[in-house]
Design an enzyme around this catalytic site. Structure first.
Site, PDB file in Angstrom:
ATOM      1  CG  LEU A 153      -1.945  -1.100   1.029  1.00 33.48           C
ATOM      2  CD1 LEU A 153      -2.651  -1.052   2.286  1.00 33.48           C
ATOM      3  CD2 LEU A 153      -2.712  -1.315  -0.015  1.00 33.48           C
ATOM      4  N   PRO A 154       1.003   1.961  -1.071  1.00 31.74           N
ATOM      5  CG  PRO A 154       0.742   2.805  -3.298  1.00 31.74           C
ATOM      6  CD  PRO A 154       0.028   1.766  -2.332  1.00 31.74           C
ATOM      7  CB  CYS A 155       2.457   5.240   2.674  1.00 32.39           C
ATOM      8  SG  CYS A 155       3.707   3.944   3.300  1.00 32.39           S
ATOM      9  CG  HIS A 156       6.469   4.425  -2.098  1.00 37.01           C
ATOM     10  ND1 HIS A 156       5.734   3.371  -1.828  1.00 37.01           N
ATOM     11  CD2 HIS A 156       6.517   4.782  -3.401  1.00 37.01           C
ATOM     12  CE1 HIS A 156       5.547   2.598  -2.996  1.00 37.01           C
ATOM     13  NE2 HIS A 156       5.974   3.373  -3.876  1.00 37.01           N
ATOM     14  NE  ARG A 157       3.068   4.504  -5.912  1.00 40.05           N
ATOM     15  CZ  ARG A 157       2.196   3.266  -6.397  1.00 40.05           C
ATOM     16  NH1 ARG A 157       0.824   3.498  -6.405  1.00 40.05           N
ATOM     17  NH2 ARG A 157       2.883   2.325  -6.832  1.00 40.05           N
TER      18      ARG A 157
END
Length: 220
Positions: free
Chosen positions: A185-189
């Protein structure tokens, strides 16, 4: 003439020995199992409620865990044994205390993570379970996953507006900072309004690696 039995005779009766072979267990030619009492085999572990594995990846040491239905419940950075122990304690409290380290149970998750970090996969197809998430994270993380695609970026304020909490950018940041399913779940984006990279559970170098990887893949 009869012979008085010796301890070796008793040993031969109780163990299935291969006569003519070395009795040294360190001997690579010694048959497996020859030193176990007849009828006994290594125990077979029952399926656990939570299976996990720790992997060294391109972005750091990560712990992956799945529940008894096969859904991924954790994809967490664990740079030290202490952090690993903390994640396992949270899994015990939030999912089940029946936890076993079973790498083969995570084969598909490991494969997809490896392919993603190699730029060969742009979207995970793993089933996930937000059992480790707070109520607010259960609102924020699914919206993030469906609204901010591969190679894209959003700000904390934009994501706050997407979940209809326009004044909650700080709360959104806190929710992402404790994301139990990092990378998947791409919280890095999500970045600051200025475009600057801010806190990330795996560290800013890991966040930069992921964003650069996606930027290159999206334009290839």
């Amino acid at each position: 003439m009869s012979r008085t039995p010796t301890p070796a005779d008793d040993l031969g009766d109780s163990l299935d020995l291969d006569h003519g072979r070395s009795l040294d267990p360190a001997d690579p030619l010694a048959p497996l199992g020859r030193f176990e009492p007849r009828g006994l085999r290594p125990p077979t572990l029952a399926p656990s409620d939570v299976a996990y594995v720790v992997e060294d990846t391109a972005v750091g040491r990560m712990l992956l865990a799945r529940n008894d239905s096969g859904a991924l419940v954790a994809s967490a950075f664990v740079p030290t044994p202490d952090v690993e122990a903390t994640v396992l304690a949270r899994l015990s409290a939030k999912v089940s205390p029946r936890i076993l380290r079973q790498p083969r149970e995570l084969d598909e998750a490991r494969r997809q993570l490896e392919d993603f970090l190699a730029g060969q996969l742009h979207a995970f197809t793993l089933r996930t379970d937000l059992a480790m998430a707070s109520d607010f994270q259960r609102v924020v993380l699914p919206r993030l996953a469906t609204s901010v695609g591969y190679g894209e970026r959003a700000t904390y304020g934009q994501l706050a507006r997407l979940v209809e909490r326009p004044s909650a950018a700080r709360a959104v940041g806190a929710a992402l900072g404790a994301n139990p399913l990092c990378v998947v779940l791409p919280c890095h984006r999500v970045v600051a309004s200025s475009g600057a990279l801010t806190g990330y559970a795996g560290g800013l170098e890991a966040k930069r690696f992921l964003l650069d990887l996606e930027s290159a893949g999206a334009t290839a």
